[in-house]
Design a protein around this motif. Structure first.
Motif, short mmCIF file in Angstrom:
data_model
loop_
_atom_site.label_atom_id
_atom_site.label_comp_id
_atom_site.label_asym_id
_atom_site.label_seq_id
_atom_site.Cartn_x
_atom_site.Cartn_y
_atom_site.Cartn_z
N LEU A 46 19.70 9.78 -2.59
CA LEU A 46 18.89 10.38 -1.53
C LEU A 46 18.49 11.81 -1.90
O LEU A 46 17.39 12.27 -1.57
CB LEU A 46 19.65 10.37 -0.20
N VAL A 47 19.39 12.52 -2.58
CA VAL A 47 19.08 13.88 -3.01
C VAL A 47 17.92 13.86 -4.02
O VAL A 47 16.99 14.67 -3.93
CB VAL A 47 20.33 14.55 -3.62
N LYS A 48 17.96 12.95 -4.97
CA LYS A 48 16.85 12.84 -5.92
C LYS A 48 15.56 12.47 -5.20
O LYS A 48 14.48 12.96 -5.54
CB LYS A 48 17.17 11.79 -7.00
N LEU A 49 15.68 11.63 -4.17
CA LEU A 49 14.51 11.25 -3.40
C LEU A 49 13.89 12.46 -2.70
O LEU A 49 12.67 12.53 -2.53
CB LEU A 49 14.89 10.19 -2.37
N SER A 50 14.72 13.44 -2.34
CA SER A 50 14.20 14.62 -1.65
C SER A 50 13.20 15.39 -2.51
O SER A 50 12.32 16.06 -1.97
CB SER A 50 15.35 15.54 -1.21
N LEU A 51 13.34 15.30 -3.83
CA LEU A 51 12.39 15.98 -4.71
C LEU A 51 11.05 15.27 -4.75
O LEU A 51 10.00 15.90 -4.76
CB LEU A 51 12.97 16.09 -6.13
N SER A 52 11.08 13.95 -4.75
CA SER A 52 9.85 13.19 -4.92
C SER A 52 9.24 12.69 -3.61
O SER A 52 8.08 12.30 -3.58
CB SER A 52 10.10 11.98 -5.83
N LEU A 53 10.00 12.72 -2.48
CA LEU A 53 9.47 12.20 -1.22
C LEU A 53 8.19 12.89 -0.76
O LEU A 53 7.28 12.21 -0.24
CB LEU A 53 10.54 12.28 -0.13
N PRO A 54 8.06 14.22 -0.90
CA PRO A 54 6.77 14.82 -0.50
C PRO A 54 5.58 14.17 -1.18
O PRO A 54 4.50 14.07 -0.58
CB PRO A 54 6.93 16.29 -0.92
N ALA A 55 5.77 13.73 -2.42
CA ALA A 55 4.67 13.12 -3.16
C ALA A 55 4.15 11.88 -2.46
O ALA A 55 2.94 11.62 -2.44
CB ALA A 55 5.11 12.79 -4.58
N LEU A 56 5.05 11.06 -1.90
CA LEU A 56 4.61 9.85 -1.19
C LEU A 56 3.73 10.22 -0.01
O LEU A 56 2.67 9.61 0.21
CB LEU A 56 5.83 9.05 -0.72
N PHE A 57 4.12 11.22 0.76
CA PHE A 57 3.36 11.58 1.95
C PHE A 57 2.10 12.36 1.61
O PHE A 57 1.13 12.33 2.37
CB PHE A 57 4.27 12.31 2.93
N ILE A 58 2.10 13.05 0.49
CA ILE A 58 0.84 13.62 -0.01
C ILE A 58 -0.13 12.49 -0.33
O ILE A 58 -1.30 12.52 0.05
CB ILE A 58 1.08 14.49 -1.25
N ALA A 59 0.39 11.47 -1.03
CA ALA A 59 -0.45 10.33 -1.40
C ALA A 59 -0.99 9.59 -0.18
O ALA A 59 -2.16 9.20 -0.14
CB ALA A 59 0.37 9.36 -2.27
N LEU A 60 -0.15 9.44 0.85
CA LEU A 60 -0.58 8.74 2.06
C LEU A 60 -1.59 9.55 2.87
O LEU A 60 -2.44 8.98 3.57
CB LEU A 60 0.63 8.42 2.93
N THR A 61 -1.51 10.87 2.77
CA THR A 61 -2.34 11.74 3.60
C THR A 61 -3.66 12.12 2.94
O THR A 61 -4.67 12.29 3.63
CB THR A 61 -1.55 13.04 3.91
N ALA A 62 -3.68 12.28 1.62
CA ALA A 62 -4.81 12.91 0.95
C ALA A 62 -6.13 12.17 1.13
O ALA A 62 -7.17 12.78 1.40
CB ALA A 62 -4.49 13.08 -0.54
N THR A 63 -6.12 10.85 0.97
CA THR A 63 -7.36 10.10 1.10
C THR A 63 -7.92 10.19 2.51
O THR A 63 -9.13 10.34 2.71
CB THR A 63 -7.15 8.63 0.71
N LEU A 64 -7.04 10.13 3.51
CA LEU A 64 -7.48 10.29 4.90
C LEU A 64 -8.04 11.69 5.12
O LEU A 64 -9.07 11.86 5.80
CB LEU A 64 -6.31 10.04 5.85
N ALA A 65 -7.37 12.68 4.55
CA ALA A 65 -7.86 14.06 4.68
C ALA A 65 -9.23 14.20 4.03
O ALA A 65 -10.12 14.88 4.55
CB ALA A 65 -6.87 15.04 4.07
N GLY A 66 -9.41 13.56 2.87
CA GLY A 66 -10.69 13.63 2.18
C GLY A 66 -11.83 13.04 3.00
O GLY A 66 -12.92 13.61 3.08
#
Length: 391
Positions: A46-66
């Motif tokens: 879970l600690v390792k996931l904390s480093l990469s988890l923002p990337a998932l939500f960036i990916a989910l958000t960016a196209t909608l934001a665009g």
């Protein structure tokens, strides 16, 4: 306000600097965080996931934001995104619950998905041709320098406690006034809610090759992102105990990335996009080979520096290529897709690579990545004529 003014450029660069900081600021804290949560089931994972988890939500958000900014304008969401960045990013300092920390990291990703899509689209709107190449290289260079500062400060602050580096995310509040005051809405055409559908569809389709650029960006980050995730543990295994030294090692990669990005425009004047991709992947192959065979702190740092040189060319090269391929009316959503694939690669990197890390030695995994990047170098060199649209 004139986009060529120093105030506009400085504001763009300040907002851009938050992107890389969102991911790697807490990298040096990972070993101590893992130790803190070791008694929790699945705690280290879970600690390792904390480093990469923002990337998932960036990916989910960016196209909608665009898609949103193509219709409503570029700047309507930027202020809220910066405030959310500060609150969500710093939440790891106040919380002592791994699931609460993960929730904060997810919201941090949402804020970056919005802000990065906006700022990259603004670069494409404000500048053209050579000026765009120069600023895109400068943008990535400044992002890298910011990464150096944040990862180095994060390393020293991690020696105080693993929670302390989370306070660095409050820097977004210092940037907020610059973004609100000095970034103008661009004059480039955007699609509004009352634009006829026929006008939206006419002449706004990007060429199919843009999807190959997106897929390449995702693969590029899958291969590179093993470094901030695994290098801290690799160095610990080699006997490096100080978190500050780990932070300095990763910062060395970021510094070299800044140097090559800053010189990207000059190289682009000499070489095609395909050749620059080949050079970037060739440097990555060399870097991973050095890391694989190196068993000392010095050799690992050298490998990280060479890897940074490669990524410093690959990132602006991809950004510029998408800016050139995307018609203005759909530029926001195409750059949103670029951001999505960029951070999707970062998120899936540990998922893809962890089985190999568990099954093989870390040196073997680094050797395998050296082979893959070497093959990519050859591929882009052989297909160089297909990667040079008109600026």
């Amino acid at each position: 306000m004139d986009p060529n003014s120093s105030k506009v450029k400085t504001s763009l660069l300040l907002v851009s600097s938050l992107t890389i900081a969102s991911m790697i600021t807490i990298s040096a804290s990972l070993p101590d965080m893992s130790a803190h949560f070791k008694d929790l089931p699945g705690g280290p994972s879970l600690v390792k996931l904390s480093l990469s988890l923002p990337a998932l939500f960036i990916a989910l958000t960016a196209t909608l934001a665009g898609a949103f900014i193509d219709r409503a304008g570029r700047l309507k969401l930027l202020g809220a995104a910066l405030v959310l960045y500060a609150i969500a990013g710093s939440s790891g300092f106040w919380l002592n619950n791994i699931y609460g920390i993960l929730a904060g990291r997810a919201l941090l990703g949402v804020s970056v998905g919005v802000s990065m899509t906006i700022v990259t689209t603004l670069v494409a709107d404000y500048y053209q041709g050579k000026a765009r190449q120069q600023f895109a290289g400068l943008q990535i260079a400044v992002m890298s320098v910011a990464g150096i500062l944040f990862i180095t400060l994060g390393g020293f602050m991690a020696d105080i406690s693993w929670e302390t580096p989370f306070l660095l995310y409050l820097f977004a509040l210092a940037i907020l006034p610059f973004a609100l005051r000095f970034l103008p809405e661009p004059e480039s055409p955007v699609v509004t809610s009352d634009t006829p559908d026929t006008a939206v569809k006419a002449g706004t389709k990007s060429p199919p090759i843009i999807w190959l650029v997106f897929l390449n960006v995702m693969l590029m980050w899958v291969l590179f992102f093993i470094l901030p995730i695994q290098i801290p543990f690799y160095l610990k295994d080699l006997g490096v105990e100080k978190n500050s030294l780990i932070g300095i090692a990763i910062a060395g990669s970021t510094l070299s990335s800044a140097i090559s990005s800053f010189n990207y425009s000059r190289l682009r004047g000499w070489f095609s996009h395909g050749i620059i991709f080949a050079i970037g992947y060739g440097l990555m192959a060399l870097a991973f080979l050095v890391i694989a065979v190196g068993q000392t702190y010095g050799l690992i740092v050298i490998g990280l520096v060479v890897a940074g040189l490669g990524m410093g060319l690959l990132i602006p090269n991809s950004n510029i290529l998408v800016m050139q391929l995307a018609p203005p009316a759909v530029r926001g959503r195409e750059i949103g897709k670029l951001t999505t694939f960029w951070f999707l690669g970062q998120f899936i990197a540990p998922i893809v690579l962890l089985p190999f890390i568990n099954a093989y030695s870390q040196a073997s995994v680094f050797s395998g990545i050296a082979l893959i990047t070497g093959i990519l170098c050859i591929f882009f060199f052989m297909s160089k004529k297909y990667w040079s649209p008109v600026a």
